[in-house]
Design a protein around this motif. Sequence first.
Motif, short mmCIF file in Angstrom:
data_model
loop_
_atom_site.label_atom_id
_atom_site.label_comp_id
_atom_site.label_asym_id
_atom_site.label_seq_id
_atom_site.Cartn_x
_atom_site.Cartn_y
_atom_site.Cartn_z
N PHE A 69 126.16 49.44 43.42
CA PHE A 69 125.12 49.50 44.44
C PHE A 69 124.04 48.46 44.17
N VAL A 70 123.60 48.38 42.92
CA VAL A 70 122.55 47.42 42.57
C VAL A 70 123.01 45.99 42.82
N SER A 71 124.26 45.69 42.51
CA SER A 71 124.78 44.35 42.73
C SER A 71 124.84 44.01 44.22
N ALA A 72 125.24 44.96 45.04
CA ALA A 72 125.37 44.71 46.47
C ALA A 72 124.03 44.67 47.19
N ALA A 73 123.09 45.52 46.77
CA ALA A 73 121.83 45.67 47.51
C ALA A 73 120.67 44.88 46.91
N ARG A 74 120.69 44.64 45.59
CA ARG A 74 119.54 44.00 44.92
C ARG A 74 118.25 44.71 45.32
N PRO A 75 118.17 46.03 45.11
CA PRO A 75 117.05 46.79 45.68
C PRO A 75 115.70 46.48 45.03
N ASP A 175 118.01 37.18 52.17
CA ASP A 175 119.08 36.49 52.88
C ASP A 175 120.43 37.15 52.57
N PRO A 176 121.14 37.66 53.58
CA PRO A 176 122.42 38.33 53.30
C PRO A 176 123.48 37.41 52.72
N ALA A 177 123.46 36.13 53.09
CA ALA A 177 124.44 35.19 52.53
C ALA A 177 124.20 35.00 51.04
N ARG A 178 122.95 34.92 50.63
CA ARG A 178 122.65 34.79 49.20
C ARG A 178 123.02 36.07 48.45
N ARG A 179 122.77 37.22 49.08
CA ARG A 179 123.16 38.48 48.42
C ARG A 179 124.67 38.52 48.19
N GLU A 180 125.43 38.04 49.16
CA GLU A 180 126.88 38.05 49.01
C GLU A 180 127.33 37.12 47.89
N VAL A 181 126.70 35.93 47.81
CA VAL A 181 127.03 35.00 46.72
C VAL A 181 126.73 35.64 45.37
N LEU A 201 128.34 32.51 30.28
CA LEU A 201 126.96 32.04 30.16
C LEU A 201 126.59 31.11 31.31
N ARG A 202 127.51 30.23 31.69
CA ARG A 202 127.24 29.33 32.82
C ARG A 202 127.06 30.12 34.12
N LEU A 203 127.89 31.13 34.32
CA LEU A 203 127.77 31.95 35.52
C LEU A 203 126.46 32.73 35.52
N ALA A 204 126.05 33.21 34.35
CA ALA A 204 124.78 33.93 34.26
C ALA A 204 123.61 33.01 34.62
N LYS A 205 123.70 31.75 34.20
CA LYS A 205 122.65 30.78 34.54
C LYS A 205 122.60 30.56 36.05
N ILE A 206 123.78 30.40 36.68
CA ILE A 206 123.82 30.21 38.14
C ILE A 206 123.22 31.41 38.86
N ARG A 207 123.58 32.60 38.41
CA ARG A 207 123.06 33.81 39.05
C ARG A 207 121.54 33.88 38.94
N ALA A 208 121.01 33.61 37.76
CA ALA A 208 119.56 33.67 37.57
C ALA A 208 118.84 32.65 38.44
N ASN A 209 119.39 31.45 38.53
CA ASN A 209 118.73 30.41 39.32
C ASN A 209 118.83 30.68 40.82
N LEU A 210 119.94 31.24 41.26
CA LEU A 210 120.05 31.62 42.68
C LEU A 210 119.05 32.72 43.02
N THR A 211 118.88 33.66 42.11
CA THR A 211 117.96 34.76 42.36
C THR A 211 116.52 34.24 42.47
N ARG A 212 116.21 33.18 41.74
CA ARG A 212 114.85 32.61 41.78
C ARG A 212 114.55 31.90 43.10
N MET A 213 115.57 31.47 43.81
CA MET A 213 115.37 30.64 45.01
C MET A 213 114.68 31.42 46.12
#
Length: 213
Positions: A69-75, A175-181, A201-213
């Motif tokens: 749920f947390v992954s899908a919703a980012r509540p 943004d729903p598209a960003r949530r899906e990514v 580790l590389r994927l974790a970096k991408i996730r963190a940076n996308l979340t910051r956008m």
Amino acid sequence: MFHVIGGLFDAHELAALQAAVAALPWEDGTLTAGAMARAVKRNAQATPGPAREAVLRKVEAALLAHAGFVSAARPKGFARLMVSRYEGGQTYGTHVDEAFIGGARTDLSFTLFLSDPDRYRGGELVIEDRIEDRAFRLPAGELVLYPSDTLHRVEPVTEGVRLAVVGWVTSRVRDPARREVLFDLDAALAAAAEGDGAQALRLAKIRANLTRM
């Protein structure tokens, strides 16, 4: 994007939740409907009070503890949770949820089914998609999470009683598209963590940076 999520409660927890909901007092569901929805809403909702609040706290805690749920919703928070009841032909016609509830933006809506499907007839949650309508009538304890900007309805309950907890989520990622990514990245990261640590580790970096956008 639609998500069907289970595993929120074990059998004992679900039975206790169902019993608590069945014992709640009820009031007219139109009391919390918006101006347009009020014309098509025919159901009951749990009356505010300590018993209802205890139920909703348990549900909210279970949602926030569930990784899927947390992954899908980012509540960021919940705009509102409520308990609904349908019986005797009650229905909720086609409508769209309010953009703001109690001052909180509604990005995602969910229905947590609490009645076993063999205990009632009808009552499908039908969500209008661009290609076709999608109907959900899930086992007790499972929920469907969907965008709040979609048209949807609850079909008439022709036999038995349909109980559910419904709610609205304000997401940290609007943004729903960003949530899906980010949801897909979570899945890839979980898989990579079991093997290639550097890739994880590389994927974790991408996730963190996308979340910051």
